[in-house]
Design an enzyme around this catalytic site. Structure first.
Site, PDB file in Angstrom:
ATOM      1  CE  LYS A 123      -8.739  82.640  -8.249  1.00 30.83           C
ATOM      2  NZ  LYS A 123      -8.821  82.362  -6.804  1.00 30.83           N
ATOM      3  CE1 TYR A 166      -6.653  80.427  -3.707  1.00 26.19           C
ATOM      4  CE2 TYR A 166      -7.663  78.263  -3.763  1.00 26.19           C
ATOM      5  CZ  TYR A 166      -7.383  79.476  -4.362  1.00 26.19           C
ATOM      6  OH  TYR A 166      -7.822  79.711  -5.620  1.00 26.19           O
ATOM      7  CE1 TYR A 176     -11.312  85.167 -10.478  1.00 25.63           C
ATOM      8  CE2 TYR A 176     -13.517  85.565  -9.642  1.00 25.63           C
ATOM      9  CZ  TYR A 176     -12.275  84.963  -9.519  1.00 25.63           C
ATOM     10  OH  TYR A 176     -12.023  84.146  -8.438  1.00 25.63           O
ATOM     11  CB  SER A 203      -9.266  78.895  -8.162  1.00 28.90           C
ATOM     12  OG  SER A 203     -10.060  79.804  -7.455  1.00 28.90           O
ATOM     13  CB  VAL A 206     -14.794  76.292  -5.261  1.00 34.81           C
ATOM     14  CG1 VAL A 206     -13.999  76.869  -4.109  1.00 34.81           C
ATOM     15  CG2 VAL A 206     -15.179  77.357  -6.267  1.00 34.81           C
TER      16      VAL A 206
HETATM   17  O1  DON Z   1     -14.270  83.590  -7.232  1.00 35.43           O
HETATM   18  C1  DON Z   1     -14.621  82.540  -6.701  1.00 35.43           C
HETATM   19  O2  DON Z   1     -14.891  82.481  -5.508  1.00 35.43           O
HETATM   20  C2  DON Z   1     -14.673  81.294  -7.564  1.00 35.43           C
HETATM   21  N1  DON Z   1     -15.100  81.612  -8.890  1.00 35.43           N
HETATM   22  C3  DON Z   1     -13.347  80.616  -7.621  1.00 35.43           C
HETATM   23  C4  DON Z   1     -12.762  80.297  -6.269  1.00 35.43           C
HETATM   24  C5  DON Z   1     -11.967  79.033  -6.241  1.00 35.43           C
HETATM   25  O3  DON Z   1     -12.064  78.195  -7.095  1.00 35.43           O
HETATM   26  C6  DON Z   1     -11.130  78.816  -5.042  1.00 35.43           C
HETATM   27  N2  DON Z   1     -10.466  77.525  -5.111  1.00 35.43           N
HETATM   28  N3  DON Z   1     -10.401  76.578  -4.455  1.00 35.43           N
END
Ligand code: DON
Length: 305
Positions: free
Chosen positions: A64, A241, A189, A61, A259
């Protein structure tokens, strides 16, 4: 500084056992959870690091932030904010619930998955490959690292299992938020989330934002100041978040988690910080990483408030 970073690593490591690596992307669950690395990029462009700072991880993330800045550069503020909002959700990063209930119907911000997927549909390029290459090129410039590439195993793993992101994307196509082909946007993405970095790379990205878009290494303007400010504000309100409020109180600096275990943090006018530790808390934020940042913030009085 070196001594403080060493102590931040030891402090953060003591909390790793309370967390878990992400398992909803199967490939991420294979990562050794007992790692913690930290890097700081200072105003003069110097990098100081400690612990597992050269371990590679997928940016997830944190990407982003980069995609959002590129979309604003490509399509302008007004158009981008007609597709995504500016408000925090208080929900999990992959939550679907407010997509339908929020009025007007659009993702609440570009840091949650829905918002980031919508943002990816706004990146310019004649085909999906050109869009990815533009995003990767921008990422490389911001991290001062021409060798960045994506981890194909993590990419394939998420592409195979990303049902929730698919649900978000299809819903947004239905309400005319998402532009273009759903699977092409998702592919961009998933690839961007799989870009592989180490803590030095994200510390450099943090430093560019800390200096309002200026590279501390070359002095070049990489991002217009207004956009750098906008993204730092999003990092404060939504970067961690549903843990953003607690993080603001305990650490007090703009930050964005992923993540994969990374956190990119920004001390405005002062430095960029990159932390990596793959065991996550219940909100998907690196548990050792948050603690290491808490330690540094307290010792160096980094809170912006
Ligand atoms: O789309 C997803 O769920 C992951 N590629 C990225 C989510 C993420 O990193 C949330 N952050 N803490």
């Amino acid at each position: 500084m070196q001594d403080l970073l060493d102590r931040a690593v030891s402090y953060g490591k003591a909390f790793i056992h309370e967390g878990r690596t992400a398992s909803y992307i199967p490939e991420l669950s294979k990562v050794d959870p007992n790692q913690l690395g930290i890097s700081v990029v200072m105003a003069d462009g110097r990098t100081i690091s400690s612990g597992d700072y050269s371990s590679c991880f997928t940016v997830q993330s944190i990407s982003k932030v980069v995609a959002f800045m590129l979309a604003i550069i490509d399509r302008g503020e007004e158009y981008v904010f007609s597709k995504v909002g500016m408000e925090a959700t208080g929900d999990a990063f992959n939550s679907i619930v407010k997509l339908e209930t929020a009025k007007p119907s659009k993702p609440l911000n570009p840091m949650i998955n829905a918002g980031a997927i919508a943002i990816d549909s706004l990146i310019s390029g004649k085909d999906p490959e050109e869009k990815f290459q533009r995003l990767l090129g921008f990422f490389r410039r911001l991290c001062s690292n021409d060798t960045l590439w994506y981890n194909e195993l993590v990419y394939a793993s998420e592409k195979e299992t990303g049902y929730r992101n698919r649900a978000l994307a299809h819903f947004m196509k239905d309400i005319s938020i998402l532009e273009g082909e759903v699977e092409e946007v998702l592919d961009l993405y998933f690839r961007q989330c799989s870009i592989q970095v180490d803590s030095r790379d994200i510390a450099m990205l943090g430093a560019v934002l800390a200096f309002d878009g200026l590279s501390p290494v070359t002095g070049e303007v990489l991002v217009p100041k207004k956009i750098a400010r906008m993204v730092k504000t999003f990092m404060v309100t939504c970067g961690m978040y549903d843990g953003s409020g607690e993080f603001a109180i305990r650490v007090g600096i703009p930050a964005k988690s992923g993540v994969g275990g990374g956190i990119m943090a920004v001390v405005p006018g002062n430095m960029g910080i990159g932390v990596f530790s793959p065991a996550l808390d219940s909100r998907g934020n690196s548990i050792g990483g948050v603690k290491a940042l808490e330690f540094l913030s307290e010792k160096m009085e980094l809170s912006i408030y």
